[in-house]
Design an enzyme around this catalytic site. Structure first.
Site, short mmCIF file in Angstrom:
data_model
loop_
_atom_site.label_atom_id
_atom_site.label_comp_id
_atom_site.label_asym_id
_atom_site.label_seq_id
_atom_site.Cartn_x
_atom_site.Cartn_y
_atom_site.Cartn_z
N ASP A 88 -3.27 -0.15 0.35
CA ASP A 88 -2.32 0.09 1.44
C ASP A 88 -2.37 -1.14 2.34
O ASP A 88 -3.40 -1.83 2.41
CB ASP A 88 -2.74 1.35 2.21
CG ASP A 88 -1.94 1.52 3.48
OD1 ASP A 88 -0.70 1.56 3.40
OD2 ASP A 88 -2.57 1.61 4.55
N ASP A 147 -1.81 8.03 3.30
CA ASP A 147 -2.45 7.56 2.07
C ASP A 147 -3.16 8.67 1.31
O ASP A 147 -3.55 8.49 0.16
CB ASP A 147 -3.47 6.46 2.38
CG ASP A 147 -2.84 5.28 3.10
OD1 ASP A 147 -1.67 4.99 2.82
OD2 ASP A 147 -3.53 4.64 3.92
#
Length: 702
Positions: free
Chosen positions: A406, A593
């Site tokens: 990420d 996430d």
């Protein structure tokens, strides 16, 4: 249904097969799912309390031939009793061995019987009892092998003493029991060193606490603190609970939590953690997490559960061990038959080969090969601030060939700042943005606070996932978000510079924009470079526009960019990679996430992220240091290498030891292994496996 989970410490487990035996007995109970760890000497048991209670579980443990430890002293007492039995064995075995080896005469048979019989009872009884319960469960373990070998030697010798005239075999039985008793004690001590990290963590807790009540300072025990209490911490004192500093500042040693050796400066509104050491300043904190909620308690729990878990390779080893003992017994019988009936040797010679094979091939080293390495690996990880949730993730991490990062808060600081403002948009933008905790919105609010701008009331606020936010201010509909949310052609040059541009519209008309820029984390470039050198394919995934993502990717040396991906679509991108046959690791920190962390083969959650992300991750990096991703994968590889070494050497040992013990070299070299030496070899093989695993604690990770 009322699911419960409990950890019970077990007494009386002498080998890995004992753990399998107990696990089998427990898993027969209704709704019970048990995982018994021989190396840790404990069982983690999940059950439905509406169908079964803990008392019945403990009764089952006792019926299987094991004890239940209610407190730490029970285990220490059991070890002391083991040492007492061993010294009894030494005192009686030594003269028996000297007589049998150097001064043997049939007239000493009765004396040897008198010396060795107490050893059979005092040292042998635990093995015979264990063998009885193992056979009751239709299993064969180390206790069965020890019982068969020592009873064969002892009973033959008794028969020779009282019913026929001939040499006896007493000293072999005595030496075997004494040597293996010592070996099991040394093994327990070595395993204690493997699991020492948890003990050290438990010992870190503060013993006293100072709280402020009604203007007075009171000294209490840490477990008496309640949430919201104001806790006073002076220089040189341990912090008793997790909390937030409300007054004062200090330098705090957080090495026991994060593995970071340098003290960290803390001030008002900063978080502090239980068991960390206040080095210099005086401060007050407001208690936010107490008891089992503290970060330290959660780390201890996580490490304990990880060390009780089984790596996939352990299941294969368990199956091999289950067949191993019957194969050894068969090999011992074949050895006896060949020597006595085919080669025509004496009964005592053939019996010696049978006993030696039974003793030398105990499967302990094979059974502990995996769990001791996992314990050592997870302990080493905890010391470095890398928390691995189980053997499954420890084993899988070494296989990762694609790593997806990420961007915001993982590769970058996640604390962006407003760099450009076009139009009179800050007041409206900040008024909307204060309703979320997204890093970009926080940056806008911080800029407004810095400029001391009064914020406006917002009605009908709504967050549009992956695009922006909206609401009503002064009766007008206000939108704040990306180009996908508010289509336009403005500020392309700022995006070309790698900045994120956020647009504001009022009642459908664009009023301007704000440009926000984030900075890379300190070790991001170095970590990505090292991972690429390790042969991993690196991806970056982000909701940012393509140009901004490409610029960040170029700075980091990442070519595979997945940009403008909505939070709900991140998981789909991971599935696409997995369908290509990739073993995918994901590194992230935010709540967005969590789905892709859970979907990944190994999810690696950054420690500064949300609790949801940590829950989804199989590995948690406490320090929030991107370099720990490299260290976590390296630790996985080194730990699995130890597992492979342990299993390989255990197999080689047994493959060589069994034929040698059976007299393979006797006809050519006149060499026959004695049962006493076989017992020592078996003990040394166990200690070698534990010691080899302990070497993980000595490895230095960059």
């Amino acid at each position: 249904m009322n699911d419960m989970k409990t950890t019970i410490r077990i007494l009386g487990m002498d080998c890995a097969s004992c753990a399998s035996q107990l696990e089998k007995a427990l898993n027969k109970l209704e709704t019970v799912k048990a995982n018994v760890n021989f190396a840790l000497g404990q069982a983690i048991i999940e059950y439905d309390s509406e169908k079964i209670n803990e008392d019945k579980i403990k009764k089952t443990i006792k019926n299987a031939g094991f004890g239940v430890s209610e407190k730490k002293e029970d285990i220490e007492r059991a070890i002391r009793a083991g040492w007492q039995r061993f010294w009894v064995g030494v005192v009686l075995t030594t003269p028996a061995w000297v007589i049998a080896t150097f001064f043997y005469n049939p007239k000493f048979n009765f004396l040897l019987f008198v010396l060795v019989t107490p050893i059979q009872i005092i040292l042998g009884l635990p093995f015979y009892r264990g063998a009885f319960f193992a056979l009751k469960q239709r299993m064969a373990d180390m206790n069965v092998l020890v019982s068969l070998s020592t009873l064969a030697a002892y009973l033959y010798s008794v028969f020779a003493t009282f019913f026929i005239s001939g040499p006896v075999f007493y000293e072999a039985s005595a030496v075997i029991l004494t040597t293996i008793t010592l070996g099991l004690l040394l093994e327990k001590i070595s395993q204690g060193r493997v699991g020492a990290t948890i003990k050290k963590l438990m010992e870190l807790k503060a013993t006293i606490a100072r709280i402020e009540k009604n203007g007075k300072e009171l000294i209490i025990k840490p477990n008496q603190i309640v949430k919201g209490d104001i806790v006073i911490v002076r220089p040189g004192e341990k912090i008793p609970v997790d909390g937030i500093i409300i007054e004062g500042n200090s330098s705090i040693d957080e090495s026991m939590i994060t593995g970071e050796s340098l003290p960290v400066d803390k001030g008002i509104n900063d978080k502090v953690f239980a068991a960390t050491m206040n080095k210099s300043g005086f401060f007050k904190l407001k208690a936010t997490k107490i008891g089992e909620e503290t970060t330290l308690a959660q780390i201890i729990k996580l490490v304990e559960e990880a060390q009780n878990s089984k790596a996939p390779i352990q299941r294969l080893v368990d199956q091999i061990v289950a067949w191993f003992v019957p194969v050894v017994i068969l090999a011992a019988m074949v050895s006896f038959v060949l020597w006595y009936f085919v080669y025509g040797t004496t009964f005592l010679f053939a019996l010696t080969t049978l006993v030696t094979v039974l003793v030398i091939a105990c499967p302990c080293s094979l059974g502990i090969a995996t769990p001791t390495a996992i314990m050592a690996g997870t302990s080493k990880g905890a010391e470095m601030g890398i928390l691995i949730k189980g053997g499954e993730f420890l084993e899988k991490a070494r296989k990762i060939n694609v790593l997806v990062f990420d961007k915001t808060g993982t590769l970058t600081q996640g604390k962006p700042k407003v760099t450009d403002i076009d139009g009179d948009v800050l007041q409206f933008a900040a008024s909307l943005a204060r309703n979320t905790n997204h890093p970009l919105d926080v940056a806008i609010v911080n800029e407004a606070e810095k400029r001391k701008i009064n914020l406006l009331s917002v009605y009908n606020f709504e967050a549009v996932s992956g695009k922006g936010i909206q609401g009503e201010i002064d009766g007008k509909k206000v939108l704040l978000g990306s180009r996908r949310f508010i289509p336009n052609d403005l500020a392309k040059e700022l995006e070309d510079m790698g900045k994120t541009v956020i647009f504001l519209s009022i009642d459908g008309q664009i009023k301007g924009f704000l440009a926000v820029s984030d900075t890379l984390k300190k070790n991001s470039y170095e970590a990505v470079s090292q991972l690429k050198k390790m042969g991993l394919e690196i991806f970056m995934i982000t909701g940012d526009n393509q140009k901004t993502a490409q610029i960040i990717g170029k700075q980091l040396g990442i070519d595979n960019i997945l940009s403008e991906v909505l939070p709900q679509d991140k998981e789909k991108e991971i599935i696409k990679l997995q369908k290509q046959g990739k073993v995918v690791g994901v590194v992230g920190d935010g709540i967005n996430d969590a789905p892709m962390l859970a979907r990944a083969d190994v999810g690696i959650a950054m420690g500064a992220g949300t609790d949801v992300a940590k829950e989804a991750g199989g590995i948690v990096l406490v320090k929030d240091d991107i370099g720990d991703v490299v260290r976590a994968i390296d630790l996985s590889k080194k730990t699995f290498s130890k597992i492979q070494q342990n299993i390989y050497l255990s197999f080689v040992y047994n493959l060589l030891a069994i034929p040698v013990a059976g007299g393979l070299f006797y006809n050519q070299l006149g060499f026959l292994l004695r049962p006493e030496i076989a017992a020592l070899a078996m003990v040394l093989s166990d200690i070698f496996v534990v010691s080899n695993s302990l070497l993980l604690s000595k490895i230095k990770f960059k």
